[in-house]
Design a protein around this motif. Structure first.
Motif, PDB file in Angstrom:
ATOM      1  N   GLN A  17      71.900 -45.939 -33.915  1.00 21.62           N
ATOM      2  CA  GLN A  17      71.999 -47.380 -34.215  1.00 21.62           C
ATOM      3  C   GLN A  17      70.916 -48.092 -33.393  1.00 21.62           C
ATOM      4  O   GLN A  17      71.150 -48.532 -32.278  1.00 21.62           O
ATOM      5  N   LEU A  18      69.753 -48.138 -34.014  1.00 26.84           N
ATOM      6  CA  LEU A  18      68.528 -48.538 -33.314  1.00 26.84           C
ATOM      7  C   LEU A  18      68.475 -50.039 -33.029  1.00 26.84           C
ATOM      8  O   LEU A  18      68.774 -50.845 -33.913  1.00 26.84           O
ATOM      9  N   GLY A  19      68.047 -50.381 -31.820  1.00 24.37           N
ATOM     10  CA  GLY A  19      67.816 -51.782 -31.463  1.00 24.37           C
ATOM     11  C   GLY A  19      66.333 -52.026 -31.293  1.00 24.37           C
ATOM     12  O   GLY A  19      65.508 -51.155 -31.623  1.00 24.37           O
ATOM     13  N   GLN A  20      65.996 -53.203 -30.776  1.00 25.02           N
ATOM     14  CA  GLN A  20      64.604 -53.564 -30.465  1.00 25.02           C
ATOM     15  C   GLN A  20      63.675 -53.438 -31.670  1.00 25.02           C
ATOM     16  O   GLN A  20      62.540 -52.969 -31.531  1.00 25.02           O
ATOM     17  N   ILE A  21      64.165 -53.788 -32.866  1.00 22.02           N
ATOM     18  CA  ILE A  21      63.284 -53.737 -34.041  1.00 22.02           C
ATOM     19  C   ILE A  21      62.643 -55.116 -34.177  1.00 22.02           C
ATOM     20  O   ILE A  21      63.317 -56.095 -34.452  1.00 22.02           O
ATOM     21  N   GLY A  22      61.336 -55.174 -33.929  1.00 19.46           N
ATOM     22  CA  GLY A  22      60.650 -56.465 -33.954  1.00 19.46           C
ATOM     23  C   GLY A  22      59.445 -56.451 -34.866  1.00 19.46           C
ATOM     24  O   GLY A  22      59.337 -55.609 -35.768  1.00 19.46           O
ATOM     25  N   ALA A  23      58.520 -57.377 -34.599  1.00 24.31           N
ATOM     26  CA  ALA A  23      57.364 -57.543 -35.486  1.00 24.31           C
ATOM     27  C   ALA A  23      56.288 -56.477 -35.278  1.00 24.31           C
ATOM     28  O   ALA A  23      55.447 -56.260 -36.152  1.00 24.31           O
ATOM     29  N   ASP A  24      56.313 -55.816 -34.124  1.00 29.21           N
ATOM     30  CA  ASP A  24      55.255 -54.852 -33.788  1.00 29.21           C
ATOM     31  C   ASP A  24      55.640 -53.456 -34.296  1.00 29.21           C
ATOM     32  O   ASP A  24      56.480 -52.769 -33.709  1.00 29.21           O
ATOM     33  N   GLU A 263      80.090 -50.026 -31.918  1.00 33.20           N
ATOM     34  CA  GLU A 263      80.154 -51.495 -31.959  1.00 33.20           C
ATOM     35  C   GLU A 263      78.825 -51.985 -32.555  1.00 33.20           C
ATOM     36  O   GLU A 263      78.305 -51.319 -33.426  1.00 33.20           O
ATOM     37  N   HIS A 264      78.291 -53.111 -32.057  1.00 34.27           N
ATOM     38  CA  HIS A 264      77.061 -53.583 -32.699  1.00 34.27           C
ATOM     39  C   HIS A 264      75.808 -53.467 -31.830  1.00 34.27           C
ATOM     40  O   HIS A 264      74.721 -53.817 -32.256  1.00 34.27           O
ATOM     41  N   GLU A 265      75.953 -52.958 -30.601  1.00 33.26           N
ATOM     42  CA  GLU A 265      74.777 -52.816 -29.750  1.00 33.26           C
ATOM     43  C   GLU A 265      74.046 -51.497 -30.080  1.00 33.26           C
ATOM     44  O   GLU A 265      74.585 -50.645 -30.767  1.00 33.26           O
ATOM     45  N   GLU A 266      72.863 -51.350 -29.500  1.00 35.52           N
ATOM     46  CA  GLU A 266      72.154 -50.073 -29.673  1.00 35.52           C
ATOM     47  C   GLU A 266      73.023 -48.937 -29.117  1.00 35.52           C
ATOM     48  O   GLU A 266      73.617 -49.057 -28.042  1.00 35.52           O
ATOM     49  N   ASP A 267      73.083 -47.860 -29.878  1.00 38.85           N
ATOM     50  CA  ASP A 267      73.991 -46.770 -29.494  1.00 38.85           C
ATOM     51  C   ASP A 267      73.629 -45.519 -30.301  1.00 38.85           C
ATOM     52  O   ASP A 267      72.921 -45.602 -31.307  1.00 38.85           O
ATOM     53  N   ILE A 268      74.127 -44.384 -29.833  1.00 38.35           N
ATOM     54  CA  ILE A 268      73.990 -43.144 -30.615  1.00 38.35           C
ATOM     55  C   ILE A 268      75.394 -42.634 -30.874  1.00 38.35           C
ATOM     56  O   ILE A 268      76.182 -42.444 -29.941  1.00 38.35           O
ATOM     57  N   LEU A 269      75.698 -42.449 -32.154  1.00 36.42           N
ATOM     58  CA  LEU A 269      77.044 -42.027 -32.548  1.00 36.42           C
ATOM     59  C   LEU A 269      76.999 -40.549 -32.941  1.00 36.42           C
ATOM     60  O   LEU A 269      76.225 -40.163 -33.811  1.00 36.42           O
TER      61      LEU A 269
END
Ligand SMILES: O=C(O)CCC(=O)C(=O)O
Length: 303
Positions: A17-24, A263-269
């Protein structure tokens, strides 16, 4: 694709559940790689994944205006030899080399794909442990919804819907593919299951309006009505982004029970996939042999 699915064997699944997806885009790819490497180390209880999954649209912000800007030419055609070395797609190159490095199956989420006819698709990409691109799936049902005051989204402004049904075979299972909104159309998962898929995995990115009511319900429904494992991998929620993903990546077993969720934060399930539950579900409630195709058509016929 052989007609006979592989014998269903136990395996471990990891949803990132990847986070930090931005414009770059380069930064998105770097972070995705970092998280795949982390997932490949296994869970705190020692579960090492045989298959790692990324979410929908992991290399760009999510929204129809972004798709043409981030679209990459992959060059893959079903049924034809494909040389990863020759692709123009940076995302395919990074994921292929990462899958090879860790020697693990990788369902590398989805990326906006620019096809040779200029059309843009939302495309899932799958890699073998040798880094081969084994198949792709273009999102069939485009996410066009309008819930006044809540959410309006129109993928069809810039995307075209795919027109094929896809799955891939591993040594442990046949895995049926779909992407996010595809889960609302039971026929796609039904076709996968009737073609022998024991597991369906859809990268997805529901939102905070439809997520609470439908995300888990739809996956448990697809699992129960087909008596298969069903999983969806979401990006983490980012309230600074234009689109607020629901998160809550999920794995459901063939009885409809939730095996694992985040939940909704970055995580590995991590989830252990157990063929015994599949066999018992089908033996105990034998709907797979009780269908009445004399009363209604078999949607998997002729596909
Ligand atoms: O079906 C939904 O409610 C959400 C679908 C979606 O977010 C998508 O297809 O990307």
């Amino acid at each position: 694709m052989s007609a006979q699915p592989p014998t269903f064997k136990p395996f471990n699944l990891a949803l990132v559940q990847l986070g930090q997806i931005g414009a770059d885009k380069a930064a998105n790819l770097e972070h995705a790689k970092e998280m795949i490497l982390k997932a490949s180390q296994g869970s705190s209880t020692g579960q090492k994944p045989d298959l790692i999954v990324l979410p929908e649209c992991f290399n760009s912000p999510y929204g129809h205006v972004h798709f043409p800007v981030y679209a990459e030419t992959i060059g893959f055609e079903h049924g034809k030899e494909f040389d990863v070395e020759k692709t123009e797609s940076d995302s395919v190159k990074v994921l292929s080399s990462t899958a090879k490095e860790i020697g693990t199956w990788l369902l590398g989420g989805t990326i906006p794909e620019k096809a040779s006819d200029g059309k843009i698709y939302n495309t899932a990409i799958v890699f073998s442990p040798k880094g081969e691109l084994v198949t792709t799936h273009r999102k069939v049902h485009l996410f066009d919804i309008d819930i006044p005051g809540k959410i309006t989204f129109k993928e069809s402004e810039t995307l075209t819907g795919g027109s094929s049904h896809n799955w891939f075979d591993t040594p442990f299972a046949r895995i049926g593919l779909g992407i996010c909104y595809d889960v609302r159309f039971p026929e796609l998962a039904a076709v996968s299951a009737r073609k022998g898929a024991q597991v369906c995995i859809y990268p997805g990115a529901f939102n905070t309006t439809t997520g609470p009511l439908h995300w888990e319900l739809l996956q448990r429904a697809r699992a129960v009505d087909n008596q298969i494992y069903f999983a969806m991998c979401s990006p983490a929620r980012d309230l600074t982004a234009g689109y607020h993903a629901w998160g809550h990546s999920l794995v459901v077993d063939p009885m409809g029970a939730v095996v694992a969720k985040t939940e909704h934060e970055e995580d590995i399930l991590y989830a252990h996939i157990d063929p015994e539950i599949f066999t018992q579900a089908r033996a105990g409630i034998p709907v797979t042999t009780q269908r009445r195709f004399d009363v209604y058509p078999d949607v998997s016929k002729d596909v």
